[in-house]
Design a protein around this motif. Structure first.
Motif, PDB file in Angstrom:
ATOM      1  N   LEU A  49      30.960  42.092  32.033  1.00 46.79           N
ATOM      2  CA  LEU A  49      30.440  42.113  33.399  1.00 46.79           C
ATOM      3  C   LEU A  49      28.930  42.350  33.411  1.00 46.79           C
ATOM      4  CD1 LEU A  49      33.208  44.138  35.270  1.00 46.79           C
ATOM      5  CD2 LEU A  49      32.726  41.701  35.466  1.00 46.79           C
ATOM      6  N   ARG A  59      39.249  38.211  38.682  1.00 47.06           N
ATOM      7  CA  ARG A  59      38.660  37.441  37.584  1.00 47.06           C
ATOM      8  C   ARG A  59      38.407  36.000  38.010  1.00 47.06           C
ATOM      9  NH1 ARG A  59      41.922  37.363  32.440  1.00 47.06           N
ATOM     10  NH2 ARG A  59      43.671  37.220  33.879  1.00 47.06           N
ATOM     11  N   LEU A 103      35.606  35.785  40.504  1.00 39.28           N
ATOM     12  CA  LEU A 103      34.317  35.961  39.844  1.00 39.28           C
ATOM     13  C   LEU A 103      33.833  34.634  39.252  1.00 39.28           C
ATOM     14  CD1 LEU A 103      32.141  38.001  38.825  1.00 39.28           C
ATOM     15  CD2 LEU A 103      33.567  38.315  36.796  1.00 39.28           C
ATOM     16  N   GLY A 149      33.206  41.619  40.603  1.00 40.08           N
ATOM     17  CA  GLY A 149      32.830  42.405  39.432  1.00 40.08           C
ATOM     18  C   GLY A 149      32.995  43.893  39.656  1.00 40.08           C
ATOM     19  N   LEU A 159      26.174  47.932  35.626  1.00 38.07           N
ATOM     20  CA  LEU A 159      26.108  46.655  36.330  1.00 38.07           C
ATOM     21  C   LEU A 159      24.823  46.558  37.157  1.00 38.07           C
ATOM     22  CD1 LEU A 159      29.797  46.089  37.505  1.00 38.07           C
ATOM     23  CD2 LEU A 159      28.719  45.701  35.283  1.00 38.07           C
TER      24      LEU A 159
END
Length: 438
Positions: free
Chosen positions: A244, A303, A306, A347, A367
């Motif tokens: 990520l 997922r 994303l 995320g 992140l």
């Protein structure tokens, strides 16, 4: 009514939970006590880079120099943000935040003074390091407070994805008003006014946020000396967090490349004031997408969302370099913003399943730091390209960043499974079950 819901993708749609919504989220006990001061204190991420670029470009006449100074700030933030998050997990948010905002205000004041005094580049770099290193990580702290509040309140765990969406909307709202405010202050009041306002908002908002101690997560305490617990507990040790973080570098590349290139484009057409509104449209697209994203009960997993968000962002970024008109830039900027929110929200949603609660703030700051690092690299490269070849060349940077990030996601997305998921869990998550959803 009933819909078929992927249990891996939408745990928030469990039959026993009410339909997630912003109204229910904002009724969480104590939420407003940290939301309002947190909003003011998170302005640095929206105003700092553009404020530095406008001030240093004014005093030096070079976008490359301005981008380099902003990049040093971003790199310092990216390196120090996770350490700040780790300390906040261990010692408490207020313990870390109070000295941080004081250092940040003093560092911004020093950077402004040096820039206006035509100090050498090394001196600007020296002031940029503590400026970036001391940026308060209020966004990750607010996300951590949401997770804590929703865990403490019975029956509200289904609101975690909604909280992630709400925070993305809040972040992007700051990106709507932050660059516009900084640009207006720098062009209409004084070249240093944008940075001065950023420091003042950070200081006041940060101190008020730190004062709300009842809503902060309980500190985990210092690890035992020699136990190795501190290293074992690091969020970056989780493969999914590393994936990520690399993916979020691409988001930073879009932010940084757009800021420098839009500023240069506005200068080229003789309308420097249009830079703020154009970037505001870009951020508004992100905010609108985030609002819709958080209000929907999704049947696809985070997922997949994303990857889809990044695919759209890459396709839009591929067109920016060829655009010459303000209206078309506004349309493409809006589309780019619409694609960023799904990527960011997905995320941040994945993080909750990847790390233990005791490392949550640190994971969020990795992140955030990745976005800052990507932004710093993009500002530097886009500044150099813009100086040498014009604004069009700078728009290649968002494309390069998103292509690389998408390639990493496509090849390593299996590492984004929640902690404790084995092959059996993977097979189970591929099955679907019927869940009641409003």
């Amino acid at each position: 009514m009933s819909h078929t819901v992927d249990t891996e993708s939408a745990p928030e749609a469990a039959a026993t939970s009410p339909r997630p919504g912003y109204g229910q989220l904002l009724r969480t006990p104590g939420a407003w006590t940290f939301l309002l001061p947190g909003f003011a204190a998170r302005q640095p991420f929206a105003m700092l880079t553009i404020g530095i670029v406008l001030l240093v470009q004014h005093t030096t006449g070079s976008y490359g120099t301005a981008g380099a100074v902003a990049a040093v700030t971003g790199v310092a933030m990216a390196l120090f943000a996770p350490q700040s998050g780790k300390l906040a997990d261990r010692l408490g948010q207020a313990t870390v935040l109070v000295p941080g905002v004081l250092v940040h205000a003093a560092s911004v004041a020093a950077l402004i003074t040096l820039a206006l005094a035509d100090a050498p580049l090394w001196a600007l770099f020296a002031a940029a390091v503590p400026t970036g290193a001391s940026v308060p990580q209020v966004g990750p702290m607010v996300r951590s407070r949401w997770a804590t509040a929703l865990t403490r309140t019975p029956g509200t765990s289904a609101l975690l994805p909604t909280a992630a969406a709400f925070e993305s909307v809040t972040d992007e709202f700051t990106f709507v008003i932050g660059p516009v405010l900084a640009t207006a202050l720098c062009t209409g009041v004084h070249p240093a006014a944008g940075l001065a306002a950023e420091a003042a908002l950070t200081l006041v908002g940060g101190l008020l946020f730190a004062a709300r101690r009842t809503t902060q997560p309980r500190p985990t305490g210092r690890p035992a000396r020699g136990s190795g617990a501190g290293r074992a507990a690091s969020a970056l040790a989780v493969p999914g967090v590393r994936v990520l973080a690399v993916a979020f570098l691409g988001v930073g590349a879009v932010f940084g490349g757009m800021q420098v290139s839009l500023t240069a484009f506005a200068e080229e057409i003789g309308s420097p004031g249009v830079n703020g509104p154009l970037y505001g449209v870009f951020a508004a697209g992100n905010m609108i997408s985030g609002l819709v994203f958080g209000a929907v009960t999704w049947k696809t997993g985070p997922r997949r969302r994303l990857v889809l968000g990044y695919t759209g962002l890459t396709l839009v970024s591929a067109t920016l370099w060829s655009v010459h008109s303000v209206p078309l830039f506004a349309v493409l900027g809006l589309l780019a913003g619409l694609c960023i929110a799904p990527a960011l929200i997905s995320g941040y949603t994945l993080v909750d399943g990847l790390v233990e609660p005791s490392a949550r703030t640190e994971a969020f700051t990795w992140l955030t730091g990745a976005v800052a690092l990507g932004q710093a690299a993009a500002v530097t490269v886009a500044g150099r390209l813009t100086d040498a070849h014009g604004a069009r060349a700078g728009f290649v940077v968002p494309l390069a960043g998103t292509v690389l990030a998408l390639a990493v996601l496509l090849s390593l997305q299996s590492r984004l499974l929640p902690r404790g998921s084995g092959r059996g869990a993977i097979r189970a998550m591929r099955h679907r079950e019927t869940a009641a959803v409003d």
